[in-house]
Design a protein around this motif. Sequence first.
Motif, PDB file in Angstrom:
ATOM      1  N   ALA A  52     -21.293  -8.159  18.543  1.00  0.00           N
ATOM      2  CA  ALA A  52     -21.738  -9.515  18.196  1.00  0.00           C
ATOM      3  C   ALA A  52     -22.475  -9.515  16.861  1.00  0.00           C
ATOM      4  O   ALA A  52     -22.271 -10.404  16.020  1.00  0.00           O
ATOM      5  CB  ALA A  52     -22.629 -10.068  19.295  1.00  0.00           C
ATOM      6  N   SER A  53     -23.333  -8.536  16.670  1.00  0.00           N
ATOM      7  CA  SER A  53     -24.097  -8.446  15.424  1.00  0.00           C
ATOM      8  C   SER A  53     -23.170  -8.230  14.231  1.00  0.00           C
ATOM      9  O   SER A  53     -23.340  -8.844  13.169  1.00  0.00           O
ATOM     10  CB  SER A  53     -25.115  -7.306  15.522  1.00  0.00           C
ATOM     11  N   GLN A  54     -22.161  -7.373  14.408  1.00  0.00           N
ATOM     12  CA  GLN A  54     -21.224  -7.089  13.323  1.00  0.00           C
ATOM     13  C   GLN A  54     -20.360  -8.309  12.994  1.00  0.00           C
ATOM     14  O   GLN A  54     -20.079  -8.588  11.820  1.00  0.00           O
ATOM     15  CB  GLN A  54     -20.345  -5.898  13.709  1.00  0.00           C
ATOM     16  N   ILE A  55     -19.945  -9.039  14.037  1.00  0.00           N
ATOM     17  CA  ILE A  55     -19.159 -10.258  13.811  1.00  0.00           C
ATOM     18  C   ILE A  55     -19.985 -11.264  13.014  1.00  0.00           C
ATOM     19  O   ILE A  55     -19.496 -11.893  12.067  1.00  0.00           O
ATOM     20  CB  ILE A  55     -18.704 -10.872  15.151  1.00  0.00           C
ATOM     21  N   GLY A 207     -18.040 -22.503  16.773  1.00  0.00           N
ATOM     22  CA  GLY A 207     -16.881 -23.058  16.086  1.00  0.00           C
ATOM     23  C   GLY A 207     -15.953 -21.915  15.726  1.00  0.00           C
ATOM     24  O   GLY A 207     -16.399 -20.869  15.238  1.00  0.00           O
ATOM     25  N   ILE A 208     -14.663 -22.077  15.958  1.00  0.00           N
ATOM     26  CA  ILE A 208     -13.700 -20.988  15.761  1.00  0.00           C
ATOM     27  C   ILE A 208     -12.866 -21.281  14.524  1.00  0.00           C
ATOM     28  O   ILE A 208     -12.035 -22.207  14.517  1.00  0.00           O
ATOM     29  CB  ILE A 208     -12.802 -20.820  17.003  1.00  0.00           C
ATOM     30  N   ALA A 209     -13.092 -20.512  13.472  1.00  0.00           N
ATOM     31  CA  ALA A 209     -12.420 -20.763  12.195  1.00  0.00           C
ATOM     32  C   ALA A 209     -10.914 -20.653  12.324  1.00  0.00           C
ATOM     33  O   ALA A 209     -10.163 -21.419  11.706  1.00  0.00           O
ATOM     34  CB  ALA A 209     -12.940 -19.780  11.146  1.00  0.00           C
ATOM     35  N   GLU A 210     -10.438 -19.716  13.107  1.00  0.00           N
ATOM     36  CA  GLU A 210      -9.005 -19.451  13.250  1.00  0.00           C
ATOM     37  C   GLU A 210      -8.242 -20.654  13.801  1.00  0.00           C
ATOM     38  O   GLU A 210      -7.090 -20.903  13.420  1.00  0.00           O
ATOM     39  CB  GLU A 210      -8.823 -18.253  14.178  1.00  0.00           C
ATOM     40  N   THR A 211      -8.858 -21.413  14.688  1.00  0.00           N
ATOM     41  CA  THR A 211      -8.161 -22.499  15.386  1.00  0.00           C
ATOM     42  C   THR A 211      -8.645 -23.889  14.992  1.00  0.00           C
ATOM     43  O   THR A 211      -7.953 -24.875  15.238  1.00  0.00           O
ATOM     44  CB  THR A 211      -8.328 -22.363  16.904  1.00  0.00           C
ATOM     45  N   ALA A 246     -10.621 -16.609  17.870  1.00  0.00           N
ATOM     46  CA  ALA A 246     -10.764 -16.945  19.289  1.00  0.00           C
ATOM     47  C   ALA A 246     -11.045 -15.684  20.107  1.00  0.00           C
ATOM     48  O   ALA A 246     -11.755 -15.726  21.116  1.00  0.00           O
ATOM     49  CB  ALA A 246      -9.501 -17.639  19.789  1.00  0.00           C
ATOM     50  N   ALA A 247     -10.509 -14.554  19.664  1.00  0.00           N
ATOM     51  CA  ALA A 247     -10.711 -13.293  20.379  1.00  0.00           C
ATOM     52  C   ALA A 247     -12.173 -12.854  20.372  1.00  0.00           C
ATOM     53  O   ALA A 247     -12.608 -12.091  21.243  1.00  0.00           O
ATOM     54  CB  ALA A 247      -9.836 -12.196  19.762  1.00  0.00           C
ATOM     55  N   ASP A 248     -12.951 -13.337  19.390  1.00  0.00           N
ATOM     56  CA  ASP A 248     -14.365 -12.970  19.307  1.00  0.00           C
ATOM     57  C   ASP A 248     -15.213 -13.715  20.340  1.00  0.00           C
ATOM     58  O   ASP A 248     -16.334 -13.303  20.645  1.00  0.00           O
ATOM     59  CB  ASP A 248     -14.919 -13.290  17.914  1.00  0.00           C
ATOM     60  N   VAL A 251     -16.873 -11.962  23.435  1.00  0.00           N
ATOM     61  CA  VAL A 251     -18.073 -11.149  23.198  1.00  0.00           C
ATOM     62  C   VAL A 251     -19.327 -12.003  23.368  1.00  0.00           C
ATOM     63  O   VAL A 251     -20.275 -11.633  24.068  1.00  0.00           O
ATOM     64  CB  VAL A 251     -18.032 -10.537  21.776  1.00  0.00           C
ATOM     65  N   PHE A 252     -19.312 -13.183  22.754  1.00  0.00           N
ATOM     66  CA  PHE A 252     -20.506 -14.030  22.758  1.00  0.00           C
ATOM     67  C   PHE A 252     -20.736 -14.715  24.106  1.00  0.00           C
ATOM     68  O   PHE A 252     -21.884 -14.877  24.529  1.00  0.00           O
ATOM     69  CB  PHE A 252     -20.399 -15.057  21.636  1.00  0.00           C
ATOM     70  N   LEU A 253     -19.666 -15.096  24.785  1.00  0.00           N
ATOM     71  CA  LEU A 253     -19.836 -15.747  26.089  1.00  0.00           C
ATOM     72  C   LEU A 253     -20.394 -14.774  27.119  1.00  0.00           C
ATOM     73  O   LEU A 253     -21.116 -15.181  28.039  1.00  0.00           O
ATOM     74  CB  LEU A 253     -18.506 -16.328  26.577  1.00  0.00           C
ATOM     75  N   ARG A 254     -20.095 -13.499  26.993  1.00  0.00           N
ATOM     76  CA  ARG A 254     -20.634 -12.499  27.917  1.00  0.00           C
ATOM     77  C   ARG A 254     -22.110 -12.223  27.643  1.00  0.00           C
ATOM     78  O   ARG A 254     -22.851 -11.816  28.543  1.00  0.00           O
ATOM     79  CB  ARG A 254     -19.839 -11.193  27.822  1.00  0.00           C
ATOM     80  N   LEU A 255     -22.525 -12.454  26.409  1.00  0.00           N
ATOM     81  CA  LEU A 255     -23.922 -12.214  26.031  1.00  0.00           C
ATOM     82  C   LEU A 255     -24.807 -13.431  26.241  1.00  0.00           C
ATOM     83  O   LEU A 255     -25.969 -13.306  26.651  1.00  0.00           O
ATOM     84  CB  LEU A 255     -23.995 -11.798  24.556  1.00  0.00           C
TER      85      LEU A 255
END
Length: 459
Positions: A52-55, A207-211, A246-248, A251-255
Amino acid sequence: MSSPKTHAAAAEEFLKDEARTLWHDETLWHVRQKRDTAAQKLPEWETLRNQASQIKDYVLSHLDELLVQFEKNALANGVEVLWAKDGKEHNEHVYRILQENHVKKLVKSKSILTEECGLNHFLEEKGYDVVDTDLGERIIQFNHQVPSHIVMPAIHLKKKEIGEIFHKHLGTKEGADDPGYLTEAARIHLREKFIQANAAITGVNFGIAETGGFVVCTNEGNADMGTHLADIHIACMGIEKLIPRAADLGVFLRLLARSATGQSITNYSSHFHRPSPGKKMYLILVDNGRTTQLGREDFRNSLKCIRCGACMNTCPIYRRSSGFSYGSTVPGPIGSILSPGIDLNKYSTLPFASTLCGSCSEVCPVKINIHEQLYKWRQVIAKEGNPQLAKKWSMKLAGKVLGNPAWYNFMGKTARTMLKITPDSLIYSKVNAWGKKRDLPEVPKESFKEWYQKNRKNE
């Protein structure tokens, strides 16, 4: 113009009610323990935090590119995208949308950004009845307060007080404080508001940049109720809330929920990509000081925050002083980093409302170095701010004493002697703020240096 109230002065008001202070402290520590239990169930917890930190590092380094990509994809989805440089422009966008679409009634789900921009007050002055549909938000709205916590906005109130508020505003039975009964009354009240609303305002968690889509997380489903029933959806998003793909999101929803309340996931993680047929969707992207913070090398990491509130739940200062003592939209340790960047004079005491124990950094799901940034703000304030003269000169004197061994030894002996002969009534007077809630330890007969030298000779 009167100077802003310091954190210490505001905290003193809260501390007068010792029973409430203790209850507030224990309640938030219980939430912190739930967070620990939830985290320990995931062997990959630290891996998720690192990811998460790296993203977020990538997002902050490529924010301009990702915002352009996000806007392009959102527009392609049929979403109208607006930009706001500050809270005033954000509020004007919202008002214009409501006017153009002839909106008479609106509902709003929890949004820290709209609190930051003062949207409720702005719209109320324009004649709108803004209905917050998150239960905690609605309670404090009835009570004419602002949130004291970003996740649990009414955490400072006990159920008896909530019962009194509901009796006054919803006509519940006097003295009734059963949570089930009060919740049912709130459901009946809010359902009518949902049905009548022409527009729904929400915040944005990711917000998801990809989609070009975005995600709103709630535990009550109130954001879904509002957006599905109303013809107009206005989403308000801070520009730092982006993630690349969207694949990221996984990670955040689990945290997020585990860090916030100890849940494995929020009850509702709602994805929005495009308006339903015959409806309209607006997305307002807000700066309001974020690019300025991005340009501060020592403080840019604060923009990684996903607003879980974990740093508040663990902070010994926040737990014992409440969110109201900070005087800012986002209280607690993370707010003490963000707020001075907005107004250094108004929030100059917040970075000092910390023990620098580092617990906030330890629980942060995106690994923000919170306690280090608090220390750096102290240095900035001491250099550029307006420190109290007494503190300024006492620190200069302390520097002289600590920098000279002879002075240090003399002052140490003098202090030990004076503390032994001075009456407690003078030691614990109003002048000694530190002694209000503490007792000094027993004065030693000699310093460690004297003890060491004596014992070394004896050997």
